[in-house]
Design a protein around this motif. Structure first.
Motif, PDB file in Angstrom:
ATOM      1  N   ASP A 174       0.840  -1.184   0.000  1.00  0.00           N
ATOM      2  CA  ASP A 174       0.000   0.000   0.000  1.00  0.00           C
ATOM      3  C   ASP A 174       0.884   1.246   0.000  1.00  0.00           C
ATOM      4  O   ASP A 174       1.596   1.507   0.966  1.00  0.00           O
ATOM      5  CB  ASP A 174      -0.913  -0.003   1.219  1.00  0.00           C
ATOM      6  CG  ASP A 174      -1.928   1.120   1.186  1.00  0.00           C
ATOM      7  OD1 ASP A 174      -1.845   1.999   0.307  1.00  0.00           O
ATOM      8  OD2 ASP A 174      -2.820   1.102   2.042  1.00  0.00           O
TER       9      ASP A 174
ATOM     10  N   ASP B 225      -4.175   3.762  -7.964  1.00  0.00           N
ATOM     11  CA  ASP B 225      -4.670   2.430  -8.339  1.00  0.00           C
ATOM     12  C   ASP B 225      -4.093   1.363  -7.419  1.00  0.00           C
ATOM     13  O   ASP B 225      -4.803   0.467  -6.967  1.00  0.00           O
ATOM     14  CB  ASP B 225      -4.315   2.092  -9.794  1.00  0.00           C
ATOM     15  CG  ASP B 225      -5.099   2.924 -10.789  1.00  0.00           C
ATOM     16  OD1 ASP B 225      -6.131   3.534 -10.420  1.00  0.00           O
ATOM     17  OD2 ASP B 225      -4.654   2.978 -11.961  1.00  0.00           O
TER      18      ASP B 225
ATOM     19  N   HIS C  19      -3.051   1.781  -4.395  1.00  0.00           N
ATOM     20  CA  HIS C  19      -3.650   1.984  -3.073  1.00  0.00           C
ATOM     21  C   HIS C  19      -5.035   1.337  -3.021  1.00  0.00           C
ATOM     22  O   HIS C  19      -5.367   0.633  -2.050  1.00  0.00           O
ATOM     23  CB  HIS C  19      -3.732   3.481  -2.768  1.00  0.00           C
ATOM     24  CG  HIS C  19      -4.451   3.809  -1.509  1.00  0.00           C
ATOM     25  ND1 HIS C  19      -4.019   3.392  -0.259  1.00  0.00           N
ATOM     26  CD2 HIS C  19      -5.588   4.504  -1.291  1.00  0.00           C
ATOM     27  CE1 HIS C  19      -4.853   3.844   0.671  1.00  0.00           C
ATOM     28  NE2 HIS C  19      -5.820   4.514   0.062  1.00  0.00           N
ATOM     29  N   ARG C  20      -5.839   1.532  -4.060  1.00  0.00           N
ATOM     30  CA  ARG C  20      -7.168   0.921  -4.105  1.00  0.00           C
ATOM     31  C   ARG C  20      -7.081  -0.604  -4.066  1.00  0.00           C
ATOM     32  O   ARG C  20      -7.828  -1.263  -3.344  1.00  0.00           O
ATOM     33  CB  ARG C  20      -7.911   1.360  -5.369  1.00  0.00           C
ATOM     34  CG  ARG C  20      -8.565   2.696  -5.249  1.00  0.00           C
ATOM     35  CD  ARG C  20      -9.451   2.984  -6.462  1.00  0.00           C
ATOM     36  NE  ARG C  20      -9.405   4.384  -6.793  1.00  0.00           N
ATOM     37  CZ  ARG C  20      -8.567   4.962  -7.647  1.00  0.00           C
ATOM     38  NH1 ARG C  20      -7.702   4.256  -8.321  1.00  0.00           N
ATOM     39  NH2 ARG C  20      -8.605   6.256  -7.848  1.00  0.00           N
ATOM     40  N   ARG C  21      -6.145  -1.171  -4.869  1.00  0.00           N
ATOM     41  CA  ARG C  21      -5.984  -2.627  -4.882  1.00  0.00           C
ATOM     42  C   ARG C  21      -5.555  -3.151  -3.511  1.00  0.00           C
ATOM     43  O   ARG C  21      -6.061  -4.163  -3.041  1.00  0.00           O
ATOM     44  CB  ARG C  21      -4.978  -3.055  -5.948  1.00  0.00           C
ATOM     45  CG  ARG C  21      -5.532  -3.010  -7.354  1.00  0.00           C
ATOM     46  CD  ARG C  21      -4.618  -3.700  -8.341  1.00  0.00           C
ATOM     47  NE  ARG C  21      -3.256  -3.212  -8.373  1.00  0.00           N
ATOM     48  CZ  ARG C  21      -2.841  -2.182  -9.101  1.00  0.00           C
ATOM     49  NH1 ARG C  21      -3.664  -1.541  -9.892  1.00  0.00           N
ATOM     50  NH2 ARG C  21      -1.585  -1.814  -9.060  1.00  0.00           N
TER      51      ARG C  21
ATOM     52  N   ARG D 240      -6.050  -1.715  -0.614  1.00  0.00           N
ATOM     53  CA  ARG D 240      -7.154  -1.502   0.329  1.00  0.00           C
ATOM     54  C   ARG D 240      -8.258  -2.540   0.139  1.00  0.00           C
ATOM     55  O   ARG D 240      -8.864  -2.991   1.100  1.00  0.00           O
ATOM     56  CB  ARG D 240      -7.684  -0.082   0.132  1.00  0.00           C
ATOM     57  CG  ARG D 240      -8.650   0.362   1.185  1.00  0.00           C
ATOM     58  CD  ARG D 240      -9.219   1.718   0.875  1.00  0.00           C
ATOM     59  NE  ARG D 240      -9.909   1.652  -0.405  1.00  0.00           N
ATOM     60  CZ  ARG D 240     -10.031   2.659  -1.258  1.00  0.00           C
ATOM     61  NH1 ARG D 240      -9.503   3.812  -0.978  1.00  0.00           N
ATOM     62  NH2 ARG D 240     -10.670   2.521  -2.394  1.00  0.00           N
ATOM     63  N   ASP D 241      -8.499  -2.918  -1.119  1.00  0.00           N
ATOM     64  CA  ASP D 241      -9.575  -3.861  -1.428  1.00  0.00           C
ATOM     65  C   ASP D 241      -9.162  -5.323  -1.269  1.00  0.00           C
ATOM     66  O   ASP D 241     -10.003  -6.204  -1.361  1.00  0.00           O
ATOM     67  CB  ASP D 241     -10.093  -3.644  -2.854  1.00  0.00           C
ATOM     68  CG  ASP D 241     -10.758  -2.275  -3.009  1.00  0.00           C
ATOM     69  OD1 ASP D 241     -11.114  -1.658  -1.977  1.00  0.00           O
ATOM     70  OD2 ASP D 241     -10.896  -1.819  -4.157  1.00  0.00           O
ATOM     71  N   ALA D 242      -7.854  -5.551  -1.062  1.00  0.00           N
ATOM     72  CA  ALA D 242      -7.353  -6.936  -0.962  1.00  0.00           C
ATOM     73  C   ALA D 242      -7.762  -7.590   0.339  1.00  0.00           C
ATOM     74  O   ALA D 242      -8.119  -7.001   1.297  1.00  0.00           O
ATOM     75  CB  ALA D 242      -5.833  -6.943  -1.087  1.00  0.00           C
TER      76      ALA D 242
END
Length: 87
Positions: free
Chosen positions: A9, A79, A81-83, A85-87
């Motif tokens: 992250d 992008d 960071h989103r991945r 966070r969503d992991a």
């Protein structure tokens, strides 16, 4: 393209880690101004095209091409960071 572990992250990156990633992305000229301004991963995630004047004036990134490459890098960072966070 960003090269760190895709699960990493960027919000947790230190100033030095962000500088290394800028250099790896071919944006070495941006690494020193970011370090001087103490911009870490968390702060970098907040920078957008709306900040282009500040990037030019406060960070001294004069070249339009360099600013645009930096903005693309920052988009890639968001992008990641989103991945993460969503992991």
């Amino acid at each position: 393209r960003l090269r760190p572990d895709p699960a990493a992250d960027p919000a947790a990156w230190s100033v030095a880690e962000l500088g290394r990633e800028l250099e790896r992305a071919g944006l070495a000229a941006c690494a020193e101004p970011f370090a001087r301004a103490r911009i870490d991963g968390r702060v970098a995630l907040t920078l957008t095209a709306e900040d282009e004047d500040e990037i030019r004036e406060e960070l001294g990134v004069e070249s339009l091409g360099e600013r645009r490459r930096l903005l693309l890098f920052l988009g890639d960072l968001r992008d990641m960071h989103r991945r993460a966070r969503d992991a």
